[in-house]
Enzyme design. Structure first.
Site, mmCIF file in Angstrom:
data_model
loop_
_atom_site.group_PDB
_atom_site.id
_atom_site.type_symbol
_atom_site.label_atom_id
_atom_site.label_comp_id
_atom_site.label_asym_id
_atom_site.label_seq_id
_atom_site.Cartn_x
_atom_site.Cartn_y
_atom_site.Cartn_z
ATOM 1 N N GLU A 70 -5.184 -8.673 0.982
ATOM 2 C CA GLU A 70 -5.751 -8.312 2.284
ATOM 3 C C GLU A 70 -7.232 -8.020 2.086
ATOM 4 O O GLU A 70 -7.625 -7.410 1.089
ATOM 5 C CB GLU A 70 -5.126 -7.049 2.901
ATOM 6 C CG GLU A 70 -3.759 -7.217 3.487
ATOM 7 C CD GLU A 70 -3.217 -5.928 4.115
ATOM 8 O OE1 GLU A 70 -3.992 -5.109 4.644
ATOM 9 O OE2 GLU A 70 -1.991 -5.744 4.051
ATOM 10 N N GLU B 110 0.811 -1.216 0.000
ATOM 11 C CA GLU B 110 0.000 0.000 0.000
ATOM 12 C C GLU B 110 0.849 1.273 0.000
ATOM 13 O O GLU B 110 0.774 2.071 0.937
ATOM 14 C CB GLU B 110 -0.940 0.023 1.214
ATOM 15 C CG GLU B 110 -1.875 -1.156 1.294
ATOM 16 C CD GLU B 110 -2.951 -0.993 2.374
ATOM 17 O OE1 GLU B 110 -2.869 -0.046 3.164
ATOM 18 O OE2 GLU B 110 -3.875 -1.826 2.404
HETATM 19 C C1 BGP Z 1 -3.984 -2.086 5.681
HETATM 20 C C2 BGP Z 1 -2.554 -2.315 6.088
HETATM 21 C C3 BGP Z 1 -2.365 -3.188 7.278
HETATM 22 C C4 BGP Z 1 -3.478 -3.179 8.296
HETATM 23 C C5 BGP Z 1 -4.871 -3.038 7.702
HETATM 24 C C6 BGP Z 1 -5.967 -2.727 8.676
HETATM 25 O O1 BGP Z 1 -4.109 -0.800 5.178
HETATM 26 O O2 BGP Z 1 -1.803 -2.883 5.033
HETATM 27 O O3 BGP Z 1 -1.098 -2.920 7.792
HETATM 28 O O4 BGP Z 1 -3.187 -2.421 9.363
HETATM 29 O O5 BGP Z 1 -4.920 -2.092 6.689
HETATM 30 O O6 BGP Z 1 -6.070 -1.346 8.893
HETATM 31 P P1 BGP Z 1 -5.950 -0.659 10.303
HETATM 32 O O7 BGP Z 1 -4.875 -1.389 11.009
HETATM 33 O O8 BGP Z 1 -5.600 0.748 10.050
HETATM 34 O O9 BGP Z 1 -7.278 -0.815 10.949
#
Ligand code: BGP
Length: 458
Positions: free
Chosen positions: A360, A162
């Site tokens: 993801e 990302e």
């Molecule tokens: C994505 C990232 C992760 C993870 C996930 C969940 O953007 O790649 O690292 O953290 O989101 O988001 P958050 O942790 O901000 O709730």
């Protein structure tokens, strides 16, 4: 109905070094920022107290096995491997990553490795981070070292996770260090990230390694409020800024001409060198990881732009709250399952149907202990979330989209940047006090789905 997936479909989950390993010798921007502003982190929990994967990697890999994962993505910490970013390699870090990679392979779990997941070594940030081309070179050297050390056993590499997020967080919207609000600097950071990506791809190809290299992008489909041309234009610009600013360079080898023209007309383009275009063209990938959490809904602006305010993407659109949208209230993100299908169809129809997988997808929920039944979190909402997304993914595949797998965020509850341990995403519950791991209902559901390579749903 039974939803069956193609043979050798990748079932697994994703995580990252900083969010799971725990403290290390090399300081990152997160350690530095946390030491100065702990109040910016939920309950004052910082990045040194993550899920102790550094100690528990062996038993954690057993748990991955129990979940029937055939693949698993995590990242290498640049700051752990090379604490000052450019100097000596830390032999303990090499041992650690060797052990993890070997154990994964031994257990039949294919390692997918990301080189950069938001964790800039502080020494590199001190010289300007991605604003400085020297950091691009330092990253390229780091990538090369990783390929040399681990490239015989890691066959799926990702240059960045990302990459737009550090741009947004660090240089536009104040949720990553260095907390700058400046579009032109943001554009420079994004541009240099693309150059760093392309240089790493170039180095990987030059080394003739056995595997493949790609990138993981968070694709957020932009839906206009209506088909009114003003709304459609707003959605198009949001798409250019947040998706195509990375998607086009890595799949087509060049930036969208209308994005370049738009930024040029506002004098926001980063400084380019004549040789950059050829380099970007060499950065085309073998495999795209798609992170999908939420759609972006936009409408044309209702009010005039304040010319005194900093130049921002929102000069071109307003966010649109669609009535009746389904929300994940804990994270404040809309849940829109067909988005995953729309992304795949867009890749198929407009980008030559590249090899891709969902790298993801996930649902962070607060205070999950309230769902404990007989000692186990009964997270039916997560099973619902996954199976709904998988039905749309299945539809995409049945219509010819080249999607090779599905990884969830995440394996064990882990540290989520500024939200720390507020929202839990894991298949496995983590008790922060005892560090005890307990498989949730969704973990069992996923293990059965992976084993059968299919699931049943009405
Ligand atoms: C994505 C990232 C992760 C993870 C996930 C969940 O953007 O790649 O690292 O953290 O989101 O988001 P958050 O942790 O901000 O709730």
């Amino acid at each position: 109905m039974k939803y069956a997936f193609p043979d050798n479909f990748w079932w697994g989950s994703a995580s990252s070094a900083l969010q799971t390993e725990g403290a290390r010798e090399g300081e990152t921007t997160w350690d530095y920022w946390f030491a100065r502003e702990p109040n910016r982190f939920h309950n004052g929990v910082g990045p040194q107290h993550t899920s102790t994967f550094y100690q528990n990697w062996k038993t954690d890999i057993q748990l991955l096995k129990q979940l029937n994962h055939n693949s698993f993505r995590t990242s290498i910490s640049w700051a752990r491997l090379i604490p000052d970013g450019i100097g000596e390699v830390n032999p303990e870090a090499v041992d650690f990553y060797n052990q993890v990679i070997d154990e994964l392979n031994e257990q039949g779990i294919t390692p997918f490795i990301t080189l950069f997941h938001f964790d800039m070594p502080m020494a590199m940030q001190e010289i300007g981070g991605w604003e400085n081309r020297d950091v691009v070179d330092a990253y390229t050297r780091y990538a090369q070292i990783c390929f040399e050390l681990f490239g015989d056993r890691v066959l799926h590499w990702f240059t960045f996770n990302e990459p737009i997020v550090p741009v947004e967080g660090g240089y536009l919207y104040d949720f990553h260090y260095p907390n700058v609000v400046d579009f032109r600097r943001a554009a420079t950071v994004a541009y240099h990230t693309v150059l760093a990506h392309a240089k790493a791809v170039q180095a990987y190809r030059a080394g003739h390694y056995a595997g493949e290299i790609g990138i993981v992008l968070n694709l957020t489909p932009s839906y206009p409020r209506s088909q009114n041309p003003a709304d459609v234009k707003a959605a198009h610009i949001a798409d250019l800024m947040f998706n195509r600013s990375f998607l086009d360079p890595v799949l087509r080898g060049e930036y969208p001409a209308d994005l370049v023209a738009l930024l040029k007309s506002y004098d926001q383009l980063p400084a380019c060198k004549p040789e950059d275009s050829a380099l970007i063209a060499e950065g085309k990938i073998d495999l795209l990881g798609v992170n999908y959490y939420q759609p972006r809904r936009v409408k044309c602006r209702d009010s005039a732009v304040n010319p005194q305010a900093p130049f921002m993407p929102e000069w071109f659109f307003d966010n649109y709250e669609m009535p009746g949208r389904k929300m994940n209230p804990y994270r404040g993100w809309e849940i829109y399952e067909p988005g995953i299908y729309d992304i795949l169809v867009n890749l198929r129809d407009n980008y030559g149907n590249p090899r891709c997988f969902i790298s993801e997808n996930g649902m962070g929920v607060e205070n999950e202990q309230r769902f404990i039944e007989n000692g186990q979190i009964n997270d039916q909402y997560r099973i619902e979330f996954i199976s709904e997304h998988l039905t749309w993914l299945h539809k995409g595949i049945s219509e010819g989209c080249n999607c090779l797998g599905y990884h969830m965020w995440t394996f064990i509850d882990n540290w989520s940047w500024c939200n720390a341990y507020k929202n839990r995403y894991g298949f496995i519950q983590l008790d922060l006090k005892t560090q005890q791991r307990t498989i949730k209902k969704s973990g069992e559901w996923f293990a059965a789905t992976a084993l059968n390579n299919s699931f049943e749903k009405e």
